[in-house]
Design an enzyme around this catalytic site. Structure first.
Site, PDB file in Angstrom:
ATOM      1  N   TRP A   1       0.793  -1.223   0.000  1.00 33.12           N
ATOM      2  CA  TRP A   1       0.000   0.000   0.000  1.00 33.12           C
ATOM      3  C   TRP A   1       0.829   1.279   0.000  1.00 33.12           C
ATOM      4  O   TRP A   1       0.330   2.304  -0.428  1.00 33.12           O
ATOM      5  CB  TRP A   1      -0.947   0.041   1.200  1.00 33.12           C
ATOM      6  CG  TRP A   1      -2.080  -0.944   1.164  1.00 33.12           C
ATOM      7  CD1 TRP A   1      -2.472  -1.756   2.167  1.00 33.12           C
ATOM      8  CD2 TRP A   1      -2.986  -1.197   0.084  1.00 33.12           C
ATOM      9  NE1 TRP A   1      -3.562  -2.508   1.784  1.00 33.12           N
ATOM     10  CE2 TRP A   1      -3.902  -2.174   0.508  1.00 33.12           C
ATOM     11  CE3 TRP A   1      -3.114  -0.689  -1.206  1.00 33.12           C
ATOM     12  CZ2 TRP A   1      -4.920  -2.659  -0.299  1.00 33.12           C
ATOM     13  CZ3 TRP A   1      -4.126  -1.180  -2.006  1.00 33.12           C
ATOM     14  CH2 TRP A   1      -5.014  -2.139  -1.559  1.00 33.12           C
TER      15      TRP A   1
ATOM     16  N   HIS B   1      -1.356   2.899   3.983  1.00 30.59           N
ATOM     17  CA  HIS B   1      -1.329   2.527   5.399  1.00 30.59           C
ATOM     18  C   HIS B   1      -1.919   3.632   6.272  1.00 30.59           C
ATOM     19  O   HIS B   1      -2.628   3.349   7.255  1.00 30.59           O
ATOM     20  CB  HIS B   1       0.103   2.218   5.831  1.00 30.59           C
ATOM     21  CG  HIS B   1       0.549   0.834   5.476  1.00 30.59           C
ATOM     22  ND1 HIS B   1       0.057  -0.279   6.114  1.00 30.59           N
ATOM     23  CD2 HIS B   1       1.432   0.384   4.551  1.00 30.59           C
ATOM     24  CE1 HIS B   1       0.625  -1.369   5.599  1.00 30.59           C
ATOM     25  NE2 HIS B   1       1.457  -0.988   4.651  1.00 30.59           N
TER      26      HIS B   1
ATOM     27  N   ASP C   1       7.677  -0.695   8.084  1.00 28.72           N
ATOM     28  CA  ASP C   1       8.421  -0.615   6.829  1.00 28.72           C
ATOM     29  C   ASP C   1       9.664   0.254   6.972  1.00 28.72           C
ATOM     30  O   ASP C   1      10.719  -0.055   6.423  1.00 28.72           O
ATOM     31  CB  ASP C   1       7.534  -0.042   5.719  1.00 28.72           C
ATOM     32  CG  ASP C   1       6.687  -1.099   5.035  1.00 28.72           C
ATOM     33  OD1 ASP C   1       7.014  -2.293   5.163  1.00 28.72           O
ATOM     34  OD2 ASP C   1       5.700  -0.743   4.370  1.00 28.72           O
TER      35      ASP C   1
ATOM     36  N   ARG D   1      12.368  -1.817   8.693  1.00 26.18           N
ATOM     37  CA  ARG D   1      12.500  -3.228   8.331  1.00 26.18           C
ATOM     38  C   ARG D   1      13.952  -3.620   8.045  1.00 26.18           C
ATOM     39  O   ARG D   1      14.323  -4.779   8.229  1.00 26.18           O
ATOM     40  CB  ARG D   1      11.627  -3.562   7.115  1.00 26.18           C
ATOM     41  CG  ARG D   1      12.089  -2.950   5.808  1.00 26.18           C
ATOM     42  CD  ARG D   1      11.038  -3.170   4.725  1.00 26.18           C
ATOM     43  NE  ARG D   1      11.461  -2.577   3.459  1.00 26.18           N
ATOM     44  CZ  ARG D   1      12.025  -3.249   2.480  1.00 26.18           C
ATOM     45  NH1 ARG D   1      12.217  -4.550   2.617  1.00 26.18           N
ATOM     46  NH2 ARG D   1      12.386  -2.645   1.375  1.00 26.18           N
TER      47      ARG D   1
ATOM     48  N   HIS E   1       5.540  -9.587   6.516  1.00 29.68           N
ATOM     49  CA  HIS E   1       4.720  -8.657   5.752  1.00 29.68           C
ATOM     50  C   HIS E   1       3.883  -9.345   4.677  1.00 29.68           C
ATOM     51  O   HIS E   1       3.080  -8.683   4.013  1.00 29.68           O
ATOM     52  CB  HIS E   1       5.608  -7.598   5.087  1.00 29.68           C
ATOM     53  CG  HIS E   1       6.306  -6.695   6.070  1.00 29.68           C
ATOM     54  ND1 HIS E   1       5.943  -5.387   6.261  1.00 29.68           N
ATOM     55  CD2 HIS E   1       7.342  -6.919   6.915  1.00 29.68           C
ATOM     56  CE1 HIS E   1       6.721  -4.828   7.167  1.00 29.68           C
ATOM     57  NE2 HIS E   1       7.590  -5.752   7.581  1.00 29.68           N
TER      58      HIS E   1
ATOM     59  N   HIS F   1       0.338  -2.082  11.181  1.00 35.03           N
ATOM     60  CA  HIS F   1       0.909  -2.225   9.846  1.00 35.03           C
ATOM     61  C   HIS F   1       0.500  -3.542   9.180  1.00 35.03           C
ATOM     62  O   HIS F   1       0.122  -3.563   8.002  1.00 35.03           O
ATOM     63  CB  HIS F   1       2.433  -2.148   9.914  1.00 35.03           C
ATOM     64  CG  HIS F   1       3.084  -2.129   8.573  1.00 35.03           C
ATOM     65  ND1 HIS F   1       3.250  -0.977   7.840  1.00 35.03           N
ATOM     66  CD2 HIS F   1       3.589  -3.136   7.802  1.00 35.03           C
ATOM     67  CE1 HIS F   1       3.835  -1.263   6.689  1.00 35.03           C
ATOM     68  NE2 HIS F   1       4.053  -2.572   6.645  1.00 35.03           N
TER      69      HIS F   1
ATOM     70  N   ASP G   1      -1.069  -4.758   5.444  1.00 32.68           N
ATOM     71  CA  ASP G   1      -0.447  -5.718   4.525  1.00 32.68           C
ATOM     72  C   ASP G   1      -1.400  -6.856   4.172  1.00 32.68           C
ATOM     73  O   ASP G   1      -1.440  -7.312   3.029  1.00 32.68           O
ATOM     74  CB  ASP G   1       0.812  -6.311   5.161  1.00 32.68           C
ATOM     75  CG  ASP G   1       1.971  -5.325   5.219  1.00 32.68           C
ATOM     76  OD1 ASP G   1       1.856  -4.235   4.638  1.00 32.68           O
ATOM     77  OD2 ASP G   1       2.990  -5.649   5.847  1.00 32.68           O
TER      78      ASP G   1
ATOM     79  N   HIS H   1       0.245  -9.235  -1.566  1.00 32.60           N
ATOM     80  CA  HIS H   1       1.013  -9.744  -0.437  1.00 32.60           C
ATOM     81  C   HIS H   1       0.552 -11.123  -0.025  1.00 32.60           C
ATOM     82  O   HIS H   1       1.100 -11.710   0.908  1.00 32.60           O
ATOM     83  CB  HIS H   1       0.913  -8.793   0.748  1.00 32.60           C
ATOM     84  CG  HIS H   1       2.014  -7.788   0.769  1.00 32.60           C
ATOM     85  ND1 HIS H   1       2.862  -7.617   1.830  1.00 32.60           N
ATOM     86  CD2 HIS H   1       2.437  -6.919  -0.178  1.00 32.60           C
ATOM     87  CE1 HIS H   1       3.743  -6.677   1.546  1.00 32.60           C
ATOM     88  NE2 HIS H   1       3.501  -6.241   0.332  1.00 32.60           N
TER      89      HIS H   1
ATOM     90  N   HIS I   1       3.237  -4.903  -8.645  1.00 30.92           N
ATOM     91  CA  HIS I   1       3.161  -4.647  -7.209  1.00 30.92           C
ATOM     92  C   HIS I   1       3.138  -3.146  -6.922  1.00 30.92           C
ATOM     93  O   HIS I   1       2.337  -2.674  -6.108  1.00 30.92           O
ATOM     94  CB  HIS I   1       4.344  -5.298  -6.493  1.00 30.92           C
ATOM     95  CG  HIS I   1       4.190  -5.313  -5.008  1.00 30.92           C
ATOM     96  ND1 HIS I   1       3.820  -6.437  -4.310  1.00 30.92           N
ATOM     97  CD2 HIS I   1       4.339  -4.326  -4.081  1.00 30.92           C
ATOM     98  CE1 HIS I   1       3.747  -6.143  -3.020  1.00 30.92           C
ATOM     99  NE2 HIS I   1       4.074  -4.871  -2.860  1.00 30.92           N
TER     100      HIS I   1
ATOM    101  N   ASP J   1       0.598  -0.990  -4.995  1.00 28.79           N
ATOM    102  CA  ASP J   1       1.213  -0.397  -3.817  1.00 28.79           C
ATOM    103  C   ASP J   1       0.801   1.053  -3.648  1.00 28.79           C
ATOM    104  O   ASP J   1       0.546   1.503  -2.537  1.00 28.79           O
ATOM    105  CB  ASP J   1       2.728  -0.508  -3.956  1.00 28.79           C
ATOM    106  CG  ASP J   1       3.471  -0.040  -2.715  1.00 28.79           C
ATOM    107  OD1 ASP J   1       2.966  -0.266  -1.610  1.00 28.79           O
ATOM    108  OD2 ASP J   1       4.554   0.534  -2.866  1.00 28.79           O
TER     109      ASP J   1
END
Length: 384
Positions: A22, A27, A75, A78, A88, A150, A154, A160, A183, A187
């Site tokens: 996203w 998010h 994120d 990460r 995720h 989060h 996801d 995902h 993606h 996203d």
């Protein structure tokens, strides 16, 4: 930020690279919708756990506590928390949209046991339950809550939930004439277009104080108003109560497989065939597998264009790897690259926009997140 050891120890590290879901706007939109549905009595508890402070250190005015600013924390950090990478997403083996959507197939799930978004949601929820009973410290609760916010985002990003092509990261496409990948399109590019094209009337407040109080004066406020007005309050109003529901028992370990199929799976494992891992069962309150199944099915229904597996874009046509395009060692000219499929079209983007697929996923994610938080902390409030 230093990790609390109890939280890190819950998961097995993975070498599979993480992919964003996203993007920041998505998010934050999800967290903002969740904020609208939080019971007022639990907000102080959540703010205390988060040790909330605004991102902007120069801000002199007090800022209201909000979930959105910390929704992308998992994120942002990460690379410092490589053990969390696999949490995720989840990759079902034998899954190959657009032709085949299996969640999972007979071989189960890719990755490591406990190292996926489904188990991640259940694990961090359990840690927060421990905190409400006084069995976990504040640092553990802080990280668990940020992960939960989060991970619920996801979970509602269809790519995902597929094991193909790194969730579409390896599939190059065009969007408004520019190269991207499938993606990245889901996203953020679909959301970015939706924000740009929101009707002007949504720049005005809605007659719902809970909605307006949760908005923060962002570029996507009008988009959230549209999601709530056209979607939650109208188009999906009869469905919203079902979004919270969980069956009493949902098998998530290998996708509702029978005893005979288990025997086949064990035979494959013993004979050296690639075998996946199992995933812990859902509960009657937190059921990410149950919620994820119809989201995963969208990969075959609308997300993955069939054309990517057909000539001239795919279907076994061999082209040169995408390198510098220079001649090879024998002096032969480079082979042509495959053409890229344009997806900003009525057939693809138009259908997604008309059916409000993305908007529904964002709303479901936010409302379900609020449901989990109310479940966790209203119980704590009742005890205190």
């Amino acid at each position: 930020m230093r990790l609390s050891r109890p939280l890190a120890a819950l998961f097995i590290s993975s070498s599979i690279p993480a992919a964003y879901a996203w993007g920041a706007a998505g998010h934050e939109i999800i967290a903002t919708i969740a904020q609208m549905y939080l019971h007022p009595s639990i907000v102080p508890t959540i703010c205390d756990i988060l040790d909330y402070s605004p991102d902007d250190a120069t801000t002199t005015q007090p800022q209201p506590c909000h979930l959105a600013p910390i929704s992308t924390w998992a994120d942002k950090f990460r690379f410092k928390m490589r053990w969390s990478s696999a949490l995720h997403y989840v990759g079902p083996l034998d899954d190959h949209p657009s032709q085949t959507c299996l969640f999972p197939g007979e071989r189960g799930w890719a990755g490591s046991r406990g190292g996926n978004v489904l188990d991640g949601i259940k694990n961090v929820t359990s840690l927060l339950e421990d905190w409400t009973r006084g069995e976990a410290n504040d640092g553990t609760a802080n990280e668990a809550l940020k992960f939960l916010i989060h991970f619920m985002g996801d979970l509602h990003m269809p790519l995902h939930l597929t094991g193909r092509d790194r969730g579409g990261n390896s599939d190059k496409v065009l969007w408004s004439g520019r190269q991207t990948n499938l993606h990245s399109l889901w996203d953020g590019l679909l959301i970015a277009k939706a924000i740009r094209t929101v009707p002007r009337n949504y720049s005005r407040p809605l007659p719902y104080p809970d909605v307006e109080h949760a908005l923060r004066g962002t570029i996507y406020d009008s988009y959230i108003r549209r999601i709530m007005w056209e979607g939650v309050f109208q188009k999906w109003s009869d469905q919203v109560p079902e979004w919270f529901s969980c069956p009493e028992a949902t098998p998530a370990s290998a996708g509702e497989i029978g005893i005979w199929q288990q025997v086949v799976m064990n035979w494959k494992r013993l004979s050296g065939g690639k075998q996946g891992v199992e995933i812990g069962p859902d509960t009657d309150v937190v059921c990410p597998y149950h919620w994820a199944k119809p989201i995963h099915a969208l990969n075959c229904d609308v997300v993955w264009p069939k054309e990517l597996d057909e000539p001239p874009y795919g279907g076994g046509i061999k082209f040169a790897d995408e390198d510098d395009g220079e001649e090879d060692a024998a002096g032969r000219p480079p082979k042509p690259h495959p053409p890229l499929l344009e997806l900003d079209t009525p057939k693809y983007a138009g259908v997604i926009e008309d059916t409000m697929v993305v908007e529904k996923l964002l709303a479901q994610s936010g409302i379900r997140l609020a449901g989990i938080l109310n479940y966790l902390f209203l119980k704590d409030a009742a005890r205190s």
